[in-house]
Design an enzyme around this catalytic site. Sequence first.
Site, short mmCIF file in Angstrom:
data_model
loop_
_atom_site.label_atom_id
_atom_site.label_comp_id
_atom_site.label_asym_id
_atom_site.label_seq_id
_atom_site.Cartn_x
_atom_site.Cartn_y
_atom_site.Cartn_z
N HIS A 1 45.68 27.00 46.20
CA HIS A 1 46.67 28.08 46.27
C HIS A 1 45.99 29.44 46.42
O HIS A 1 44.82 29.59 46.09
CB HIS A 1 47.52 28.10 45.00
CG HIS A 1 46.73 28.43 43.77
ND1 HIS A 1 46.00 27.47 43.09
CD2 HIS A 1 46.50 29.60 43.12
CE1 HIS A 1 45.39 28.04 42.05
NE2 HIS A 1 45.66 29.33 42.06
N SER B 1 40.76 29.69 45.24
CA SER B 1 39.68 29.18 44.38
C SER B 1 39.31 27.76 44.75
O SER B 1 40.17 26.93 45.06
CB SER B 1 40.10 29.24 42.92
OG SER B 1 40.16 30.58 42.48
N HIS C 1 42.60 35.28 47.34
CA HIS C 1 41.54 34.28 47.46
C HIS C 1 42.10 32.90 47.16
O HIS C 1 43.15 32.76 46.53
CB HIS C 1 40.39 34.60 46.49
CG HIS C 1 40.79 34.52 45.05
ND1 HIS C 1 41.46 35.54 44.42
CD2 HIS C 1 40.64 33.52 44.14
CE1 HIS C 1 41.70 35.18 43.16
NE2 HIS C 1 41.22 33.96 42.97
N TYR D 1 36.79 26.31 39.17
CA TYR D 1 36.96 26.95 37.87
C TYR D 1 35.84 26.38 37.01
O TYR D 1 35.74 25.15 36.85
CB TYR D 1 38.30 26.61 37.23
CG TYR D 1 39.54 27.09 37.94
CD1 TYR D 1 39.52 28.10 38.89
CD2 TYR D 1 40.77 26.53 37.61
CE1 TYR D 1 40.68 28.53 39.50
CE2 TYR D 1 41.93 26.96 38.22
CZ TYR D 1 41.89 27.96 39.16
OH TYR D 1 43.05 28.38 39.75
N THR E 1 46.78 32.97 44.71
CA THR E 1 47.62 33.62 43.70
C THR E 1 48.17 34.91 44.28
O THR E 1 47.42 35.73 44.80
CB THR E 1 46.81 33.91 42.42
OG1 THR E 1 46.30 32.68 41.90
CG2 THR E 1 47.68 34.59 41.36
#
Length: 193
Positions: A40, A131, A129, A134, A42
């Site tokens: 995704h 990702s 962006h 994480y 954000t």
Amino acid sequence: MPGSSLWLLPPKSHRLNSILPTLIDQTSSHFGSAHRFLPHVTITSEISPSTHSPNPQAWLDSLEISSGDKIEVMFEKLASEDVFFRKLYIKCHKTEGLKKLAVLCRREVEGFGEEREAAKWATESYNPHLSLLYHDCPSIDASGLAEIEKLAQSTGVNLNGQSDLGGWSGGRLVLVPTDKSIDQWSPIAEREL
């Protein structure tokens, strides 16, 4: 992450829907991260759950998103920061349509209800962006970025925004309660753009 977030996903029919989860999985495995998540961009975060309660879908549908705005996600390059949620990501161009959507959605966050505050945030702070990792580790160095660039190329993803695998137009705006653990991050409302 406090509150809920609005994420932009590729259109359901887009090939990136099957490619990006594989790239995230390969990247996470490469760096030893257990975290997996929906690919995704954000749009905004920190939306109070009381804002979209009791009917998240009705709230999402009520956002005054203009159908005339062309919302485009265009990949730019790989990048890394010493921030857990931006450890390794595909930086996206801040296109005009993406910026307008960010302003509109940021107005739903406490303290940003006025257009001026939301526009300032979108201009000065918003960093679109996607990702790929994480992780609680130092930022990724140049050799690590080069390895993931090769992985991306092997999946067909174009990190320079070229071709249909270098981003997407339109997509799906989803509401995700991001105040839970990462493995529980699932959309509770969805809207086609």
